[in-house]
Structure formats: C-alpha cells, structure tokens
Design a protein around this motif. Structure first.
Motif, PDB file in Angstrom:
ATOM      1  N   PHE A 287      75.067  34.669  40.366  1.00 26.85           N
ATOM      2  CA  PHE A 287      74.102  34.437  41.442  1.00 26.85           C
ATOM      3  C   PHE A 287      74.293  33.051  42.043  1.00 26.85           C
ATOM      4  O   PHE A 287      74.833  32.144  41.406  1.00 26.85           O
ATOM      5  N   MET A 288      73.802  32.903  43.276  1.00 22.90           N
ATOM      6  CA  MET A 288      73.817  31.605  43.942  1.00 22.90           C
ATOM      7  C   MET A 288      72.392  31.234  44.315  1.00 22.90           C
ATOM      8  O   MET A 288      71.621  32.085  44.784  1.00 22.90           O
ATOM      9  N   SER A 289      72.036  29.976  44.097  1.00 29.03           N
ATOM     10  CA  SER A 289      70.747  29.444  44.556  1.00 29.03           C
ATOM     11  C   SER A 289      71.000  28.107  45.239  1.00 29.03           C
ATOM     12  O   SER A 289      71.766  27.279  44.733  1.00 29.03           O
ATOM     13  N   LYS A 290      70.343  27.906  46.384  1.00 30.53           N
ATOM     14  CA  LYS A 290      70.579  26.701  47.187  1.00 30.53           C
ATOM     15  C   LYS A 290      69.450  25.691  47.029  1.00 30.53           C
ATOM     16  O   LYS A 290      68.316  26.052  46.702  1.00 30.53           O
ATOM     17  N   ASP A 291      69.792  24.424  47.301  1.00 35.91           N
ATOM     18  CA  ASP A 291      68.825  23.325  47.344  1.00 35.91           C
ATOM     19  C   ASP A 291      67.987  23.237  46.070  1.00 35.91           C
ATOM     20  O   ASP A 291      66.763  23.262  46.096  1.00 35.91           O
ATOM     21  N   VAL A 292      68.659  23.128  44.956  1.00 35.22           N
ATOM     22  CA  VAL A 292      67.946  22.902  43.695  1.00 35.22           C
ATOM     23  C   VAL A 292      68.038  21.416  43.354  1.00 35.22           C
ATOM     24  O   VAL A 292      68.917  20.704  43.844  1.00 35.22           O
ATOM     25  N   ARG A 293      67.108  20.961  42.527  1.00 33.37           N
ATOM     26  CA  ARG A 293      67.097  19.571  42.083  1.00 33.37           C
ATOM     27  C   ARG A 293      66.863  19.527  40.582  1.00 33.37           C
ATOM     28  O   ARG A 293      66.344  20.480  40.011  1.00 33.37           O
ATOM     29  N   ILE A 294      67.234  18.396  39.995  1.00 38.18           N
ATOM     30  CA  ILE A 294      66.964  18.271  38.567  1.00 38.18           C
ATOM     31  C   ILE A 294      65.565  17.710  38.334  1.00 38.18           C
ATOM     32  O   ILE A 294      64.996  17.023  39.192  1.00 38.18           O
ATOM     33  N   ILE A 295      65.031  18.035  37.177  1.00 39.38           N
ATOM     34  CA  ILE A 295      63.798  17.417  36.677  1.00 39.38           C
ATOM     35  C   ILE A 295      64.212  16.496  35.544  1.00 39.38           C
ATOM     36  O   ILE A 295      64.946  16.913  34.638  1.00 39.38           O
ATOM     37  N   GLY A 296      63.768  15.282  35.576  1.00 39.90           N
ATOM     38  CA  GLY A 296      64.153  14.343  34.522  1.00 39.90           C
ATOM     39  C   GLY A 296      65.576  13.883  34.705  1.00 39.90           C
ATOM     40  O   GLY A 296      66.028  13.670  35.829  1.00 39.90           O
ATOM     41  N   SER A 297      66.298  13.799  33.602  1.00 36.85           N
ATOM     42  CA  SER A 297      67.662  13.284  33.643  1.00 36.85           C
ATOM     43  C   SER A 297      68.672  14.368  33.285  1.00 36.85           C
ATOM     44  O   SER A 297      68.366  15.286  32.534  1.00 36.85           O
ATOM     45  N   ALA A 298      69.861  14.226  33.845  1.00 38.06           N
ATOM     46  CA  ALA A 298      70.987  15.059  33.424  1.00 38.06           C
ATOM     47  C   ALA A 298      71.747  14.320  32.332  1.00 38.06           C
ATOM     48  O   ALA A 298      71.660  13.094  32.223  1.00 38.06           O
ATOM     49  N   TYR A 299      72.480  15.065  31.523  1.00 39.14           N
ATOM     50  CA  TYR A 299      73.224  14.454  30.427  1.00 39.14           C
ATOM     51  C   TYR A 299      74.651  14.991  30.412  1.00 39.14           C
ATOM     52  O   TYR A 299      74.889  16.165  30.690  1.00 39.14           O
ATOM     53  N   ILE A 300      75.598  14.105  30.085  1.00 36.26           N
ATOM     54  CA  ILE A 300      76.968  14.553  29.827  1.00 36.26           C
ATOM     55  C   ILE A 300      77.068  14.817  28.337  1.00 36.26           C
ATOM     56  O   ILE A 300      76.767  13.946  27.513  1.00 36.26           O
ATOM     57  N   VAL A 301      77.448  16.029  27.990  1.00 37.01           N
ATOM     58  CA  VAL A 301      77.553  16.406  26.573  1.00 37.01           C
ATOM     59  C   VAL A 301      78.973  16.875  26.284  1.00 37.01           C
ATOM     60  O   VAL A 301      79.699  17.325  27.174  1.00 37.01           O
ATOM     61  N   GLY A 302      79.354  16.760  25.006  1.00 41.84           N
ATOM     62  CA  GLY A 302      80.705  17.164  24.640  1.00 41.84           C
ATOM     63  C   GLY A 302      81.727  16.351  25.391  1.00 41.84           C
ATOM     64  O   GLY A 302      81.531  15.168  25.661  1.00 41.84           O
ATOM     65  N   ASN A 303      82.793  16.979  25.780  1.00 43.85           N
ATOM     66  CA  ASN A 303      83.877  16.271  26.451  1.00 43.85           C
ATOM     67  C   ASN A 303      83.615  16.056  27.931  1.00 43.85           C
ATOM     68  O   ASN A 303      83.771  14.961  28.467  1.00 43.85           O
ATOM     69  N   ASN A 304      83.153  17.139  28.621  1.00 44.11           N
ATOM     70  CA  ASN A 304      83.061  17.039  30.078  1.00 44.11           C
ATOM     71  C   ASN A 304      82.014  18.016  30.629  1.00 44.11           C
ATOM     72  O   ASN A 304      82.201  18.613  31.673  1.00 44.11           O
ATOM     73  N   HIS A 305      80.911  18.184  29.883  1.00 44.17           N
ATOM     74  CA  HIS A 305      79.924  19.195  30.256  1.00 44.17           C
ATOM     75  C   HIS A 305      78.605  18.538  30.678  1.00 44.17           C
ATOM     76  O   HIS A 305      78.289  17.428  30.259  1.00 44.17           O
ATOM     77  N   LEU A 306      77.865  19.246  31.502  1.00 45.19           N
ATOM     78  CA  LEU A 306      76.568  18.756  31.977  1.00 45.19           C
ATOM     79  C   LEU A 306      75.442  19.583  31.384  1.00 45.19           C
ATOM     80  O   LEU A 306      75.532  20.815  31.335  1.00 45.19           O
TER      81      LEU A 306
END
Length: 566
Positions: free
Chosen positions: A489-508
């Motif tokens: 599926f595709m969804s447009k114009d989304v935003r994050i709540i709080g903070s994003a994190y980089i986990v593992g080697n190269n994942h969000l």
C-alpha cells in the motif's frame, strides 16, 4: 538507490462493485481480489478456502496413464528403477518424494543426482551408463529431461526406458521416452501449467494412489516437500500451487518429515511459524548448498531419512556445507564489489561482467544476484572450471537477458536459461570481447527505467483504513509468493511522532501518523538514508506492507516500509 514507484492500474470498477456486494467486503479487499482475477463468489471461496479436493485429476496430464502402467509393470516384474533428478531444491525434493513413496513397496529402487561440476545440468551420459552397468531398466527423471533428445536416444540403445517428469518449456521435439509428463507441452490439456518439478513428482504418486485405490494420505504426507520446492523454485503461487503450498506449510509447521524437522532445528526461527519467505531464505539455501559445495545426494539422504538420528547427522553435514557456501558467497561478493568500486569505467557501465579464475562455480549465481540487487543492471559473473570459462547471469525487470546473450552467441560455446537468469560457457580468450559486446548490446537495448529498481504498489490507502479486521483478511491471502505477493500500500503525507531511530546496520524504526489517524509503529529495512528528513518532522510518502509484530508476547500492527519519498 531511489526506487521507482509504480501504482498498479485500477481494477475494473464494475467488477469491484459486484464483488463488494457478493462478499460484503470493503473497497480495499475487493480491489485486491479483482486485481488477482478473483471476480465471483465461487472464485473467492476457492481462493480463501483451499481444499485438497481442488487438486486436479493427475490423469488429465498427457502420458500419465502410460507412465503409471510402466511403473506398475516394473514393480510387478521386480525391475530395477532409478529415480533421477536435478541437483537444486526442486530436483532433490522431487527425487525424495518419488523415491520415498515407491521404496515402501518396491525394494529394487535407487536414486541418482548428477554431479554439478562433472556432469552438469540435466540427464547425463554418465547417469545413463551408471544405470546400464547396474541393471536398471527404468529411469524416472524429475525436474529435467524435456530437451534431452539425444540422451533419451542413447538410453534407448541401452535398453533403458525413461519416464520424464519436467516442468520446463519443451522444444519443438519431444524426447522419445515411454512417457513425457510436462503440462507445458502444447498437446497437454492439464488445466494448471505452473507446477514445480516436485509438483510433477507428486502428481505421479497421486495418480498411482488413485489407480490402485490407496489412501490419499499416503500421497499427502509429502506435501511439505512439495511446498518447499514451490517456494524455492520461485514458481507462481496461484491455482493448484497455492493449494499445495497451503497444505504443505501446514504439514511443515505441525508434522514435518524428520529431515525437515532436523533443518528447522538448525534455523533461526524454529519456534515460529514458517512461511514461504522462511523457506526461501532458511530451508532452501541449506538444501541447495549440498549440490553447490559437495554433492546434492547429501540433501536427498537428509530428506529421505527415516530416523531422527539419521536426519540429524545429514542435517549437520548439509548445514556445514551451507556455512562454507556462505563464506564463499561473502568473500567473492566482497571481491566483486571491490573490482567495480575501484574502476570508474566499471561504475559507468550499464552492465556488469566480471571474471576471476578462482571464484567458486557453485556460488557465482548467488553473487550475480547480489550484484544485480546492488547496482541494478544485467550482470554476468565468470570463473574457470574444468578447463573452460563458466558464467552465471542475472537480469533486471523487463530486460531480456536470454535475447542479449543470443546477440553474443558468436563468443559463447554454450548458453541457456530464460529472460532473467542464464548460464553460459566460453573460451578464456573471448572474455574481454564478450565483456565489451555484452555492454554494447545492453546499452543499445535497455530502457533507462529498467536500470532503476521499482516497487509495485497495489493501492493508495489512508491510515484510517488500517485495522485488525483488514489485517485478518490480508492474512487469508497467504501463502504469498510470485503472482500472489503480499499487498503493498501507499500512503501520502505522513509524519513521525516523537523520534526516529537508526537500528541495526542501516534500518529505521519510527512511529508514523497521517491526518489525526491512529499512529502505527514502522520498520524500514535498509532505509536509514532518510533519517535526517523525517527526523525534522517533514511530511513524506511511504509504501509498505501491513504486518503483525509479536514482541515478548505483545502483538500489534506494524507497517513494514518498502520505500520512502518526499
């Protein structure tokens, strides 16, 4: 690399409206079904409620009656039967199914897998000579043989009968065997054309069971092997394959053969339910490794094991071979990437052709796939083996690799395969000539959009459309695989709540919301490059699948993000 987003064409609105009315489902589900050519209540029932009663009559396959009569004659006359198959997962599972079934009431039976390096793919002269020297009068060949005109002719001179059970596209001439079972024969009216090689083997034993009024459970006990073949050979999971995979996965997860139980115990998710994806990445590579590193007969010995102790010993050997395969894979991929990255000319090319004499032939196909994924362009990896140069080639969506190799055929000794994967041999002095000519052909014929990975999107939806009810229905679309992929599926114009994190080697890892909708936890594998943008609370579009995350007993819906754009 930024992916190209491709939204599938809208389904016929009249068909969607009709199906919504018939099934009482919403727009999303009706659209997904119609795009899969499910347009009536009966078709939806068939899709959502697989039944073993849906399996086709095996005697609809051309030559099946002749094949079963010849097998019955061999058993009645106490002839020696040789079950012959290819060295990949499909071939070894096919051999295991047919051998295991017939050995229960016929003792004069053996199996034969050709050596990948000494004999190569398909029916070999060495294999026929082995049969002749050891008194075999019937060979049942599985997952190979449909183009073995000369080899079958040679076997006929030795007084050896052949039954061929193959699923590859035939040539203009059908081999002169006692029976040739292949739904892709133009004169075969079997209603489903996409069975795996092991699927053909299953149809043989299903036919034998029906002809001899045996309990069908004696055939169904091998469905876990059939499911592994379907998943590993990347055949469509539609129609009869979907039914076979559905029930095969059930058996794999509840009562697997002792061979599979031993492999599952070695895997990283032995406590979870196995899916098609798990087979592709955990079971299939272990079975394949035997033929790549040592000999595929080790895989068959594992799959036909009768005791847990026997299976444990063979699974350990197969797992050791897989570890060796992974080491070769890692080392050669690293060397190949280094060659590309150290040359600006190699980086500018629209194709990749690399050669190193000591690369292991058993893994060059895997390396070609990895490089195609990394640089997304037609790729050929070459090595030296048995005094000649052997290669494995992989392509990108839309580009006909076989046609490109045909253009270079004057530089090749042999080549074969299909649009997206092929094998080839050549003389060493032709390597640099081939490298340039293949690049010229690709440059001349490839379209720019083919050099950009695409993500295929089923529908654009809103976060407010996603709930546990939708997820429960999506689960019923399983098992997922070719031509029945997990809905994206595709969804447009989304935003994050709080903070994003980089986990593992190269994942969000992030939590996203859209226009006051419920918030959803998201995982985005390999997409850490987007961290700075989304961390600034800027809007972005995502395409994703809907999954259930189970962490320490706590379950919640999670979006698995496949691509991000802004």
């Amino acid at each position: 690399m930024q992916k190209r987003w491709v939204l599938k064409p809208k389904s016929n609105s009249n068909k969607v409206i009709h199906l919504k009315s018939e099934l009482g489902v919403n727009d999303i589900v009706a659209n997904l079904l119609v795009s899969r050519e499910i347009e009536t209540f009966e078709q939806a029932k068939y899709f959502f409620r697989p039944s073993l009663d849906h399996l086709h009559d095996p005697f609809l396959m051309k030559d099946m009656s002749v094949a079963i009569s010849r097998i019955e004659k061999a058993i009645g006359n106490k002839e020696k039967i040789l079950i012959y198959g290819d060295y990949d997962v499909d071939g070894t599972t096919a051999v295991s199914v047919v051998y295991s079934f017939f050995r229960t009431f016929h003792s004069r039976i053996e199996f034969y897998i050709p050596d990948r390096y000494a004999e190569g793919y398909g029916i070999s002269t060495q294999g026929i000579d082995y049969a002749a020297e050891n008194g075999f009068s019937l060979i049942i060949a599985l997952d190979c043989g449909i183009k073995a005109i000369d080899k079958i002719g040679y076997a006929n001179t030795k007084g050896i009968d052949f039954i061929i059970g193959d699923h590859h596209l035939p040539g203009e001439t059908i081999p002169n065997a006692v029976a040739v079972l292949d739904p892709k024969r133009v004169d075969c009216e079997y209603p489903y054309k996409e069975l795996s090689g092991c699927g053909i083997g299953f149809k043989i034993i299903q036919a034998f069971v029906l002809k001899n009024n045996m309990d069908l459970e004696t055939a169904y006990q091998y469905l876990d092997l059939v499911a592994v073949s379907i998943a590993s050979d990347i055949v469509p999971i539609t129609g009869e394959n979907r039914t076979l995979t559905h029930f095969g996965l059930k058996k794999l997860n509840t009562n697997p053969s002792v061979g599979f139980r031993a492999l599952i115990d070695l895997s990283s998710n032995r406590t979870r339910t196995f899916t098609v994806n798990d087979i592709v990445f955990q079971i299939g590579p272990r079975i394949n490794a035997a033929g790549r590193i040592e000999h595929a007969k080790d895989a068959v010995r594992l799959l036909i094991s009768k005791s847990e102790e026997e299976a444990k010993n063979f699974s350990s050997a197969v797992d050791d071979q897989n570890n060796v395969r992974k080491d070769f894979d890692l080392t050669i991929t690293k060397e190949a990437l280094s060659i590309i990255e150290s040359s600006s000319e190699n980086q500018r090319r629209k194709s990749t052709v690399l050669y190193k004499s000591d690369w292991h032939k058993g893994v060059i196909g895997i390396v070609a796939s990895r490089l195609t994924e990394k640089y997304y362009r037609p790729t050929v990896i070459l090595t030296q083996t048995n005094g000649h140069i052997a290669g494995s080639a992989r392509s990108v969506i839309g580009f006909d690799l076989y046609e490109a190799l045909s253009e270079c055929s004057d530089l090749l000794d042999q080549f074969g395969g299909h649009k997206y994967a092929a094998g080839l041999t050549m003389r060493e002095e032709n390597i640099s000539l081939f490298q340039q000519k293949f690049e010229d052909v690709v440059q001349k014929t490839i379209k720019p959009e083919m050099l950009q990975q695409e993500v295929s999107i089923d529908l654009e939806i809103q976060f407010k459309d996603i709930d546990s009810k939708l997820y429960r229905i999506l689960k019923q679309f399983e098992p997922f695989g070719p031509q029945n992929e997990a809905p994206v599926f595709m969804s447009k114009d989304v935003r994050i709540i709080g903070s994003a994190y980089i986990v593992g080697n190269n994942h969000l890892k992030l939590t996203a919301v859209q226009d006051g909708s419920p918030a959803f936890e998201c995982i985005a594998f390999g997409l850490a490059e987007h961290f700075d943008h989304i961390q600034r609370q800027l809007p972005f579009d995502i395409c994703y699948t809907v999954e259930e995350n189970n962490w320490r007993g706590k379950k919640n819906l999670q979006l698995n993000i496949k691509a991000i754009r802004y």
